[in-house]
Scaffold this motif. Structure first.
Motif, mmCIF file in Angstrom:
data_model
loop_
_atom_site.group_PDB
_atom_site.id
_atom_site.type_symbol
_atom_site.label_atom_id
_atom_site.label_comp_id
_atom_site.label_asym_id
_atom_site.label_seq_id
_atom_site.Cartn_x
_atom_site.Cartn_y
_atom_site.Cartn_z
ATOM 1 N N SER A 117 0.854 -1.181 0.000
ATOM 2 C CA SER A 117 0.000 0.000 0.000
ATOM 3 C C SER A 117 0.898 1.243 0.000
ATOM 4 N N GLY A 118 0.277 2.414 0.049
ATOM 5 C CA GLY A 118 1.065 3.628 0.249
ATOM 6 C C GLY A 118 1.127 4.603 -0.895
ATOM 7 N N ALA A 119 0.460 4.312 -2.036
ATOM 8 C CA ALA A 119 0.564 5.228 -3.176
ATOM 9 C C ALA A 119 -0.039 6.591 -2.862
ATOM 10 N N VAL A 120 -1.212 6.598 -2.255
ATOM 11 C CA VAL A 120 -1.854 7.875 -1.917
ATOM 12 C C VAL A 120 -1.030 8.611 -0.863
ATOM 13 N N ALA A 121 -0.570 7.867 0.155
ATOM 14 C CA ALA A 121 0.245 8.485 1.211
ATOM 15 C C ALA A 121 1.538 9.058 0.655
ATOM 16 N N ALA A 122 2.104 8.398 -0.354
ATOM 17 C CA ALA A 122 3.365 8.856 -0.938
ATOM 18 C C ALA A 122 3.192 10.106 -1.789
ATOM 19 N N GLY A 123 1.983 10.308 -2.334
ATOM 20 C CA GLY A 123 1.821 11.369 -3.317
ATOM 21 C C GLY A 123 1.030 12.590 -2.911
ATOM 22 N N TYR A 124 0.261 12.513 -1.800
ATOM 23 C CA TYR A 124 -0.673 13.619 -1.568
ATOM 24 C C TYR A 124 0.006 14.917 -1.178
ATOM 25 N N ARG A 125 1.143 14.868 -0.501
ATOM 26 C CA ARG A 125 1.830 16.118 -0.148
ATOM 27 C C ARG A 125 2.359 16.810 -1.407
ATOM 28 N N LYS A 126 2.878 16.015 -2.332
ATOM 29 C CA LYS A 126 3.411 16.599 -3.565
ATOM 30 C C LYS A 126 2.291 17.082 -4.488
ATOM 31 N N LEU A 127 1.069 16.637 -4.214
ATOM 32 C CA LEU A 127 -0.087 17.158 -4.937
ATOM 33 C C LEU A 127 -0.488 18.534 -4.399
ATOM 34 N N GLY A 128 0.045 18.882 -3.234
ATOM 35 C CA GLY A 128 -0.274 20.178 -2.627
ATOM 36 C C GLY A 128 -1.296 20.088 -1.519
ATOM 37 N N ILE A 134 -2.419 19.369 2.297
ATOM 38 C CA ILE A 134 -1.838 19.369 3.642
ATOM 39 C C ILE A 134 -2.180 18.076 4.364
ATOM 40 N N ASP A 135 -3.442 17.647 4.232
ATOM 41 C CA ASP A 135 -3.901 16.412 4.850
ATOM 42 C C ASP A 135 -4.230 15.381 3.767
ATOM 43 N N ARG A 136 -4.314 14.110 4.172
ATOM 44 C CA ARG A 136 -4.673 13.051 3.242
ATOM 45 C C ARG A 136 -6.022 13.377 2.602
ATOM 46 N N PRO A 137 -6.123 13.369 1.272
ATOM 47 C CA PRO A 137 -7.372 13.755 0.603
ATOM 48 C C PRO A 137 -8.501 12.764 0.864
ATOM 49 N N THR A 138 -9.730 13.271 0.772
ATOM 50 C CA THR A 138 -10.905 12.425 0.971
ATOM 51 C C THR A 138 -11.721 12.245 -0.299
ATOM 52 N N SER A 139 -11.609 13.163 -1.259
ATOM 53 C CA SER A 139 -12.378 13.034 -2.498
ATOM 54 C C SER A 139 -11.676 12.059 -3.444
ATOM 55 N N LEU A 140 -12.459 11.320 -4.230
ATOM 56 C CA LEU A 140 -11.901 10.317 -5.138
ATOM 57 C C LEU A 140 -10.940 10.916 -6.163
ATOM 58 N N PRO A 141 -11.274 12.034 -6.834
ATOM 59 C CA PRO A 141 -10.330 12.590 -7.820
ATOM 60 C C PRO A 141 -8.973 12.948 -7.202
ATOM 61 N N GLU A 142 -8.993 13.547 -5.987
ATOM 62 C CA GLU A 142 -7.727 13.909 -5.341
ATOM 63 C C GLU A 142 -6.939 12.670 -4.918
ATOM 64 N N LYS A 143 -7.640 11.635 -4.426
ATOM 65 C CA LYS A 143 -6.958 10.385 -4.068
ATOM 66 C C LYS A 143 -6.288 9.770 -5.293
ATOM 67 N N GLN A 144 -7.007 9.777 -6.419
ATOM 68 C CA GLN A 144 -6.456 9.183 -7.639
ATOM 69 C C GLN A 144 -5.287 10.004 -8.170
ATOM 70 N N ALA A 145 -5.402 11.315 -8.067
ATOM 71 C CA ALA A 145 -4.291 12.170 -8.503
ATOM 72 C C ALA A 145 -3.067 11.957 -7.618
ATOM 73 N N GLY A 171 2.213 9.085 -6.324
ATOM 74 C CA GLY A 171 2.806 8.192 -5.338
ATOM 75 C C GLY A 171 3.244 6.846 -5.877
ATOM 76 N N GLN A 172 2.516 6.316 -6.861
ATOM 77 C CA GLN A 172 2.904 5.017 -7.430
ATOM 78 C C GLN A 172 4.304 5.067 -8.021
ATOM 79 N N GLY A 173 4.579 6.140 -8.729
ATOM 80 C CA GLY A 173 5.913 6.288 -9.316
ATOM 81 C C GLY A 173 6.991 6.441 -8.257
#
Length: 376
Positions: free
Chosen positions: A54-65, A67-78, A83-85
């Motif tokens: 696991s961890g793709a969302v956790a790895a990428g959400y800060r670099k998406l801009g 502050i907190d772990r996103p809750t909406s589906l589009p932001e999680k996918q972005a 994070g996958q990379g």
């Protein structure tokens, strides 16, 4: 369980997001290195490893801009697309330092529900394992919508373990194992070191997620264990941060819970695993009450004279739900006729009519023999 020194195993290892992140919610390089180093040691001993991380969302959400772990589906996918990379880059670098190549496999539930794609994933994984590669598997969070999600990587890891016919599944998280009560609420709670059957009491006592980073709580882990055990695979549940947890778990010496498969445990073959856990039923038939016992208890095939009602649209070879006269789900099976053909056959199956096989017993999985809902 004690592993012989020269016994080589095929092991699926699942690690949750909370075991890979810092207390600030970002991916921890130190935690990644700890687990990757231990996986490399298992490889050095000759074991084959599939790593469900696991961890793709956790790895990428800060670099998406965010502050907190996103809750909406589009932001999680972005966030997951970033994070996958980052995850595979970090893992590849660490494994290469040990002389091992890592690969990435991103899948969705639909990759399992289609039998051809299911077999393609299995063939790909087998080639990678035979060549000494470490496949790193994750759900494709970037494109997956709720109806195509596995729900969590606990379920995904159990299904992957069955897919590759693993010898052992390890689920590592931020808890030591299964307790007889919630250790966060009861200081007297005792760790269950060996479990041979998932009882109703165990299911009832399974709590929810203890972390705001991961998605799978104890309930999802128990469901995953049930899938693995039905596939003939023993499972270990333990804490990811314990030093050398992986090596000790393979040898049967780690602190945690071992869910052991016994001679009494149902062991589904690959075909029945696909029917039970992956197929995605397309319709349903209701059987008359007189044949319920012979089908459930004696593993008889289902014939045209047994059918009371046909619902849904499906073709020959589709997987359908089997219901009894009261509407209770009995299981799933591969049907030998389309819904239109079956409706005609069922109507014509009066006295003296030729009895035709609708579902062969080899292509039928009953829920009662698994003690869990099929089609999960």
């Amino acid at each position: 369980m004690t592993t012989l020194d020269n016994e080589k195993k095929r092991v699926v290892i699942k690690v949750g997001s909370s075991s890979l992140t810092s207390r600030h919610g970002e991916i921890s390089r130190r935690k990644l290195e700890k687990l990757a180093d231990e996986i490399a040691l298992l490889k050095d001993e000759g074991h084959e490893i599939v790593f469900v991380s696991s961890g793709a969302v956790a790895a990428g959400y800060r670099k998406l801009g965010c502050i907190d772990r996103p809750t909406s589906l589009p932001e999680k996918q972005a966030a997951a697309s970033i994070g996958q990379g980052l995850l595979i880059e970090a893992y590849s670098e660490i494994f290469l330092s040990h002389g091992y190549v890592a690969s990435q496999i991103l899948i969705t539930r639909s990759d399992f529900s289609d039998e051809k794609r299911y077999n393609n994933v299995r063939n790909t994984l087998n080639v990678l394992l035979e060549r000494g590669i470490i496949p790193i598997v994750n759900e494709n969070d970037t494109v997956t919508v709720d109806r195509l999600k596995f729900g969590d990587n606990d379920t995904l890891s159990a299904k992957v373990a069955g897919l590759v016919e693993a010898d052992q599944l390890m689920i590592l998280s931020d808890i030591d194992g299964l307790y007889d009560s919630d250790p966060r609420k009861n200081e007297e709670a005792k760790l269950l070191e060996k479990v041979y059957e998932i009882t109703p009491e165990i299911e009832e006592g399974a709590g929810e997620s203890g972390s705001n980073v991961g998605t799978g709580g104890m309930r999802s882990k128990i469901d995953a264990v049930k899938i693995a055990m039905a596939s003939g695979i023993s499972t270990f549940l333990g804490k990811a941060t314990i030093p050398n947890i992986l090596g000790d778990a393979v040898r049967g010496e780690a602190k945690g819970t071992y869910f052991e498969v016994t001679n009494e445990t149902v062991n589904l073959n690959q075909k029945k695993q696909w029917i039970a856990f992956h197929s995605g039923p397309e319709g349903e038939v209701t059987i008359n009450q007189n044949v319920r016992t012979s089908i459930v208890d004696h593993k008889h095939s289902i014939y045209s004279s047994d059918i009371e009602k046909v619902e849904g649209q499906f073709e020959k070879g589709a997987v359908i739900r089997i219901l009894d006269h009261e509407g209770e789900r009995i299981g799933l099976g591969v049907v030998n006729y389309s819904n239109e053909e079956l409706e005609k056959i069922a109507k014509a199956s009066g006295e003296g009519a030729k009895k035709q096989e609708v579902v062969h017993f080899d292509d039928l999985v009953c829920e009662l023999e698994l003690s869990l809902p099929v089609g999960v």
